[in-house]
Each structure stands twice: as C-alpha cells, then as structure tokens.
Design an enzyme around this catalytic site. Structure first.
Site, PDB file in Angstrom:
ATOM      1  N   GLY A   1       3.509   5.877  -0.834  1.00 20.22           N
ATOM      2  CA  GLY A   1       4.405   4.824  -0.349  1.00 20.22           C
ATOM      3  C   GLY A   1       5.361   4.414  -1.451  1.00 20.22           C
TER       4      GLY A   1
ATOM      5  CB  SER B   1       8.060   1.391  -6.479  1.00 23.28           C
ATOM      6  OG  SER B   1       7.732   0.457  -7.475  1.00 23.28           O
ATOM      7  N   GLY B   2       5.851  -0.772  -5.088  1.00 21.41           N
ATOM      8  CA  GLY B   2       5.676  -2.134  -4.595  1.00 21.41           C
ATOM      9  C   GLY B   2       5.133  -2.212  -3.176  1.00 21.41           C
ATOM     10  CB  SER B   3       4.379   0.317  -0.581  1.00 20.72           C
ATOM     11  OG  SER B   3       3.632   1.246  -1.337  1.00 20.72           O
TER      12      SER B   3
ATOM     13  CB  SER C   1      -1.731  -0.244  -7.787  1.00 21.60           C
ATOM     14  OG  SER C   1      -0.845   0.772  -8.107  1.00 21.60           O
TER      15      SER C   1
ATOM     16  CB  SER D   1       3.097  11.654  -3.768  1.00 23.09           C
ATOM     17  OG  SER D   1       2.326  10.695  -3.102  1.00 23.09           O
TER      18      SER D   1
HETATM   19  P1  ADP Z   1       2.497  -0.077  -5.738  1.00 23.48           P
HETATM   20  O1  ADP Z   1       1.212   0.332  -6.423  1.00 23.48           O
HETATM   21  O2  ADP Z   1       2.645   0.529  -4.381  1.00 23.48           O
HETATM   22  O3  ADP Z   1       3.720   0.104  -6.585  1.00 23.48           O
HETATM   23  P2  ADP Z   1       1.540  -2.764  -6.167  1.00 23.48           P
HETATM   24  O4  ADP Z   1       0.149  -2.728  -5.627  1.00 23.48           O
HETATM   25  O5  ADP Z   1       1.708  -2.646  -7.652  1.00 23.48           O
HETATM   26  O6  ADP Z   1       2.413  -1.637  -5.423  1.00 23.48           O
HETATM   27  O7  ADP Z   1       2.289  -4.097  -5.718  1.00 23.48           O
HETATM   28  C1  ADP Z   1       2.227  -4.610  -4.404  1.00 23.48           C
HETATM   29  C2  ADP Z   1       2.432  -6.137  -4.422  1.00 23.48           C
HETATM   30  O8  ADP Z   1       2.466  -6.616  -3.082  1.00 23.48           O
HETATM   31  C3  ADP Z   1       1.305  -6.864  -5.129  1.00 23.48           C
HETATM   32  O9  ADP Z   1       1.849  -7.917  -5.896  1.00 23.48           O
HETATM   33  C4  ADP Z   1       0.471  -7.413  -3.946  1.00 23.48           C
HETATM   34  O10 ADP Z   1      -0.228  -8.582  -4.290  1.00 23.48           O
HETATM   35  C5  ADP Z   1       1.548  -7.691  -2.910  1.00 23.48           C
HETATM   36  N1  ADP Z   1       1.077  -7.688  -1.517  1.00 23.48           N
HETATM   37  C6  ADP Z   1       1.319  -8.646  -0.600  1.00 23.48           C
HETATM   38  N2  ADP Z   1       0.735  -8.348   0.581  1.00 23.48           N
HETATM   39  C7  ADP Z   1       0.126  -7.170   0.429  1.00 23.48           C
HETATM   40  C8  ADP Z   1      -0.651  -6.346   1.304  1.00 23.48           C
HETATM   41  N3  ADP Z   1      -0.914  -6.691   2.556  1.00 23.48           N
HETATM   42  N4  ADP Z   1      -1.141  -5.188   0.809  1.00 23.48           N
HETATM   43  C9  ADP Z   1      -0.877  -4.827  -0.467  1.00 23.48           C
HETATM   44  N5  ADP Z   1      -0.157  -5.562  -1.342  1.00 23.48           N
HETATM   45  C10 ADP Z   1       0.341  -6.726  -0.904  1.00 23.48           C
END
Ligand code: ADP
Length: 194
Positions: free
Chosen positions: A33, A35-37, A40, A107
């Site tokens: 997904g 970035s920020g999805s 992690s 990815s």
């Molecule tokens: P990625 O690893 O995809 O780049 P992160 O996990 O680092 O994304 O960041 C996602 C952000 O979104 C976090 O700050 C998280 O707390 C927030 N968030 C809000 N709602 C959700 C949700 N339902 N599921 C996952 N993350 C969420």
C-alpha cells in the site's frame, strides 16, 4: 553428484514437525500500500496480538531490513528489486521455520509482488492490500514525505510522481479509512488460515 547435494536435509527438523509443535501453519503476509496507508502500524498490531495468542509471528519491514541485511542497497530500480528479492527469501526461510511473517513494504508494482509470490510460493503467500485513499495518506503524512514530494524535494515518490498499481485480487482488501487500527488488525487475523 545430484543425490549428494542435500546430504543433511532429511536429518533436519521438518516444517510439518515445527507447525505441529507450534499449533499453526507458517506463511508470509505481504502488506502492500501507499506510504502512510498503515502497513507498519497494522503489522505491529497483528504481531502483538498473534504473539499474545501464542503464535510465532515476526515483522519484517524497512527498519529491520534496510539497516542490516540490505544496508548496502540504495533506491535505484535495481536496488529496490534486490531489496525485495532478499526480503522475500528471508520471509520464505521464516515461513519454513513455522512463522507467520508480516512483511510491510510499499511494493508498488504488480510485477514486484508477483516475484515475491514466486519466491515464497503461492500456497504461503497472503497479499494484503492496505487500501487507504491517497488523500487520507497525504493528510496523515506521518513522516512529512508527501509535503516534500509535493514541494518537489523528493522525486519518484509513490502515489505522487511514481505509480502505485493496486492489487487486482488481493487475499484481503483492508479499507483502513473505515476502520480503527484494532479493527484492521482483527480483520487481518480472522482472515488467516492459521
Ligand atoms: P506505512 O507503514 O504504510 O507507511 P504507517 O503505519 O507508518 O504507514 O502510518 C500510518 C498512520 O496512520 C499511523 O500514524 C496510524 O496511527 C494512522 N492510522 C489511522 N487509522 C489507521 C488505521 N485504521 N489503520 C492503520 N493506520 C491508521
């Protein structure tokens, strides 16, 4: 000689034995997904919940892989491919050791993910699309990367000036904008054929 290539293989503890002892199967959960999805965050929540339920679970993400195993790789196309190949090979080893491996990597292309599935083996590959609209990811902007990409300070950023190809038939489609982290983690765990 061909029959001398794996002389100790049948003396090693077999995957089936490990899975029987653990009480669950091994496998690779591949979270893809933008970035920020939430990849992690959800991987960490799932790892914690599985651990508390006695499941052998392990997160693999940029943080624990880029620094060590892949510390010599940059962000060129070649290096990104090599990064993914190594992660897939490590995930496969963990899965064969009986673990549920939670891999959190953008990815962005279907080809990249097909290569992972090929290495891991389709029976062990569970693709989870962390499906969060770009606008939501950008609003969260956890690491300030979208602002930089919009300002032109970061080139080839997925979703902005580099494409993200959404999975066509993921094992699970997680719509995080409609879920709490806890709900997303539970949905993922319920979907797994442990
Ligand atoms: P990625 O690893 O995809 O780049 P992160 O996990 O680092 O994304 O960041 C996602 C952000 O979104 C976090 O700050 C998280 O707390 C927030 N968030 C809000 N709602 C959700 C949700 N339902 N599921 C996952 N993350 C969420």
């Amino acid at each position: 000689m061909a029959d001398n290539i794996h002389p100790i293989y049948d003396r090693l503890v077999q995957r089936k034995e490990r899975e029987a002892a653990n009480g669950h199967r091994g496998g690779v959960v591949w979270l893809t997904g933008l970035s920020g999805s939430g990849k992690s965050t959800i991987a960490a929540a799932v790892e914690r919940k599985l651990f508390e339920r006695g499941v052998f679970a392990q997160v693999l993400d940029g943080d624990n892989v880029r620094n060590g195993l892949n510390g010599n790789l940059g962000f060129s196309l070649e290096d990104r491919k090599e990064n993914t190949r190594r992660v897939a090979e490590v995930a496969k080893l963990f899965a064969h050791a009986g673990a549920i491996v939670l891999c959190s990597f953008v990815s962005p292309t279907r080809q990249m993910r097909a290569e992972v599935a090929e290495i891991v083996g389709s029976d062990d590959y569970f693709e989870v699309y962390v499906n969060t609209p770009l606008a939501v990811c950008e609003q969260r902007d956890v690491k300030g990367l979208y602002a930089k990409a919009r300002a032109g300070e970061l080139k080839n950023f997925t979703g902005i000036d580099s494409p993200y190809e959404a999975p066509v038939q993921p094992f699970l489609d997680l719509k995080t904008a409609e879920l709490t982290v806890d709900q997303a983690a539970e949905q993922l765990i319920e979907s797994l054929p442990l």
